[in-house]
Design a protein around this motif. Structure first.
Motif, PDB file in Angstrom:
ATOM      1  N   ASP A 183      39.915  43.509  49.270  1.00 46.28           N
ATOM      2  CA  ASP A 183      40.220  43.725  47.856  1.00 46.28           C
ATOM      3  C   ASP A 183      40.878  42.490  47.261  1.00 46.28           C
ATOM      4  N   VAL A 184      41.836  41.942  47.988  1.00 47.85           N
ATOM      5  CA  VAL A 184      42.566  40.770  47.504  1.00 47.85           C
ATOM      6  C   VAL A 184      41.639  39.563  47.419  1.00 47.85           C
ATOM      7  N   LEU A 185      40.872  39.323  48.469  1.00 40.50           N
ATOM      8  CA  LEU A 185      39.996  38.147  48.481  1.00 40.50           C
ATOM      9  C   LEU A 185      38.934  38.223  47.392  1.00 40.50           C
ATOM     10  N   ARG A 186      38.407  39.409  47.179  1.00 48.95           N
ATOM     11  CA  ARG A 186      37.378  39.595  46.160  1.00 48.95           C
ATOM     12  C   ARG A 186      37.939  39.299  44.769  1.00 48.95           C
ATOM     13  N   ASP A 187      39.184  39.652  44.552  1.00 47.55           N
ATOM     14  CA  ASP A 187      39.762  39.565  43.224  1.00 47.55           C
ATOM     15  C   ASP A 187      40.502  38.259  42.959  1.00 47.55           C
ATOM     16  N   GLN A 188      41.050  37.647  43.969  1.00 50.22           N
ATOM     17  CA  GLN A 188      42.001  36.566  43.738  1.00 50.22           C
ATOM     18  C   GLN A 188      41.478  35.148  43.900  1.00 50.22           C
ATOM     19  N   LEU A 189      40.288  34.964  44.391  1.00 51.73           N
ATOM     20  CA  LEU A 189      39.812  33.611  44.626  1.00 51.73           C
ATOM     21  C   LEU A 189      38.687  33.238  43.663  1.00 51.73           C
ATOM     22  N   PRO A 190      39.018  32.464  42.633  1.00 49.46           N
ATOM     23  CA  PRO A 190      37.943  32.032  41.733  1.00 49.46           C
ATOM     24  C   PRO A 190      37.053  31.027  42.454  1.00 49.46           C
ATOM     25  N   GLN A 191      35.809  30.955  42.044  1.00 51.01           N
ATOM     26  CA  GLN A 191      34.893  30.009  42.655  1.00 51.01           C
ATOM     27  C   GLN A 191      35.301  28.588  42.298  1.00 51.01           C
ATOM     28  N   ASP A 192      35.073  27.674  43.218  1.00 53.88           N
ATOM     29  CA  ASP A 192      35.367  26.269  42.988  1.00 53.88           C
ATOM     30  C   ASP A 192      34.243  25.698  42.129  1.00 53.88           C
ATOM     31  N   PRO A 193      34.528  25.301  40.908  1.00 53.02           N
ATOM     32  CA  PRO A 193      33.467  24.820  40.026  1.00 53.02           C
ATOM     33  C   PRO A 193      32.832  23.521  40.525  1.00 53.02           C
ATOM     34  N   ARG A 194      33.553  22.736  41.303  1.00 56.25           N
ATOM     35  CA  ARG A 194      32.980  21.481  41.810  1.00 56.25           C
ATOM     36  C   ARG A 194      31.892  21.755  42.837  1.00 56.25           C
ATOM     37  N   ALA A 195      32.058  22.813  43.608  1.00 55.94           N
ATOM     38  CA  ALA A 195      31.085  23.114  44.656  1.00 55.94           C
ATOM     39  C   ALA A 195      29.772  23.614  44.071  1.00 55.94           C
ATOM     40  N   HIS A 196      29.801  24.196  42.935  1.00 54.79           N
ATOM     41  CA  HIS A 196      28.608  24.800  42.354  1.00 54.79           C
ATOM     42  C   HIS A 196      28.161  24.106  41.069  1.00 54.79           C
ATOM     43  N   LEU A 197      28.877  23.065  40.699  1.00 53.34           N
ATOM     44  CA  LEU A 197      28.567  22.297  39.486  1.00 53.34           C
ATOM     45  C   LEU A 197      28.433  23.194  38.261  1.00 53.34           C
ATOM     46  N   ARG A 198      29.364  24.112  38.156  1.00 55.81           N
ATOM     47  CA  ARG A 198      29.406  25.002  36.999  1.00 55.81           C
ATOM     48  C   ARG A 198      30.667  24.725  36.204  1.00 55.81           C
ATOM     49  N   ALA A 199      30.675  25.264  35.024  1.00 57.42           N
ATOM     50  CA  ALA A 199      31.890  25.175  34.215  1.00 57.42           C
ATOM     51  C   ALA A 199      32.991  25.950  34.916  1.00 57.42           C
ATOM     52  N   PRO A 200      34.228  25.507  34.791  1.00 58.55           N
ATOM     53  CA  PRO A 200      35.318  26.215  35.468  1.00 58.55           C
ATOM     54  C   PRO A 200      35.473  27.644  34.950  1.00 58.55           C
ATOM     55  N   LEU A 201      35.815  28.519  35.879  1.00 56.92           N
ATOM     56  CA  LEU A 201      36.091  29.911  35.513  1.00 56.92           C
ATOM     57  C   LEU A 201      37.507  29.999  34.967  1.00 56.92           C
ATOM     58  N   PRO A 202      37.755  30.985  34.156  1.00 60.48           N
ATOM     59  CA  PRO A 202      39.126  31.147  33.661  1.00 60.48           C
ATOM     60  C   PRO A 202      40.074  31.415  34.823  1.00 60.48           C
ATOM     61  N   THR A 203      41.290  30.965  34.669  1.00 56.06           N
ATOM     62  CA  THR A 203      42.306  31.207  35.683  1.00 56.06           C
ATOM     63  C   THR A 203      42.633  32.696  35.688  1.00 56.06           C
ATOM     64  N   LEU A 204      42.784  33.244  36.867  1.00 46.66           N
ATOM     65  CA  LEU A 204      43.115  34.664  36.970  1.00 46.66           C
ATOM     66  C   LEU A 204      44.516  34.921  36.445  1.00 46.66           C
ATOM     67  N   ALA A 205      44.702  36.054  35.834  1.00 48.22           N
ATOM     68  CA  ALA A 205      46.006  36.416  35.293  1.00 48.22           C
ATOM     69  C   ALA A 205      47.042  36.487  36.402  1.00 48.22           C
ATOM     70  N   ARG A 206      48.214  35.979  36.118  1.00 53.61           N
ATOM     71  CA  ARG A 206      49.276  35.954  37.129  1.00 53.61           C
ATOM     72  C   ARG A 206      50.073  37.255  37.134  1.00 53.61           C
ATOM     73  N   ASP A 207      49.884  38.080  36.150  1.00 55.00           N
ATOM     74  CA  ASP A 207      50.691  39.291  36.053  1.00 55.00           C
ATOM     75  C   ASP A 207      49.956  40.528  36.559  1.00 55.00           C
ATOM     76  N   ARG A 208      48.973  40.334  37.392  1.00 54.27           N
ATOM     77  CA  ARG A 208      48.229  41.473  37.928  1.00 54.27           C
ATOM     78  C   ARG A 208      49.080  42.216  38.946  1.00 54.27           C
ATOM     79  N   THR A 209      48.822  43.523  39.069  1.00 52.15           N
ATOM     80  CA  THR A 209      49.550  44.339  40.035  1.00 52.15           C
ATOM     81  C   THR A 209      48.579  44.922  41.051  1.00 52.15           C
ATOM     82  N   VAL A 210      49.133  45.527  42.080  1.00 56.70           N
ATOM     83  CA  VAL A 210      48.285  46.166  43.086  1.00 56.70           C
ATOM     84  C   VAL A 210      47.418  47.254  42.461  1.00 56.70           C
ATOM     85  N   ASN A 211      47.875  47.865  41.381  1.00 55.08           N
ATOM     86  CA  ASN A 211      47.105  48.907  40.696  1.00 55.08           C
ATOM     87  C   ASN A 211      45.743  48.386  40.232  1.00 55.08           C
TER      88      ASN A 211
END
Length: 189
Positions: free
Chosen positions: A46-74
């Motif tokens: 659950d954590v890995l699926r949600d918390q790791l944005p893709q590295d835009p350099r590895a896929h030559l895509r535009a950067p993904l938005p930064t994940l919100a820092r105020d997320r909870t376990v809910n």
């Protein structure tokens, strides 16, 4: 089962759960409400699926938005997880873990309060009890049950009992089968 179990409260920051999972040898955390009842489970997946944005350099895509820092376990947990009780048969637990591919399950009491966690490694530890220890445990159980003079042989967790009084055979089998780590019981031929 491991008891007491680590858990996180409902509403805890996801960073708290990540820190616990990262420094503990566990793969999931029960999420509990204010009275200690299990309301969810948060796994490494659950954590890995949600918390790791893709590295835009590895896929030559535009950067993904930064994940919100105020997320909870809910936001990430699986709500209403499957739980077992302290009296659930270990065979049933093992089958459920194997069938679903889960690594552990919360163990709850009648009010759904967390009392522990049972994992695949907990079950394997019980299955790995040396034969000599199983013989001793069976002998103790037979004495406590008042079943006299029973010869016990164990090989790889498989038990053969030979009571001096043949009528006690079914009772001896039943008692021997209650010892954790036993894979099968039979009367000696």
């Amino acid at each position: 089962m491991t008891s007491p179990a680590l858990s996180v409260p409902l509403g805890a920051p996801i960073e708290v759960a990540i820190a616990i999972l990262g420094r503990s040898s566990i793969s999931s955390l029960p999420v509990v409400d204010e009275v200690g009842a299990v309301v969810g489970i948060l796994s490494e997946g659950d954590v890995l699926r949600d918390q790791l944005p893709q590295d835009p350099r590895a896929h030559l895509r535009a950067p993904l938005p930064t994940l919100a820092r105020d997320r909870t376990v809910n936001d990430v947990m699986t709500a209403d997880p499957r739980c077992v009780t302290p009296t659930t048969d270990s065979s049933e637990v093992a089958q459920l873990l194997a069938r679903r591919g889960w690594k552990s399950l919360p163990v709850v009491d009648d009010e759904q309060h967390l009392v522990g966690v049972v994992s695949r490694s907990d079950i394997l530890r019980v299955m790995a009890v040396p034969d000599a220890e199983l013989v001793q445990a069976i002998d103790r159980a037979l004495i406590e049950a008042g079943i006299p003079s029973v010869s016990v042989q164990v090989s790889g967790g498989h038990v053969s009992v030979s009571p001096d009084v043949p009528e006690l055979g079914p009772a001896a089998l039943a008692v021997a089968a209650t010892v954790p780590g036993i894979r099968s019981v039979q009367l000696a031929p």
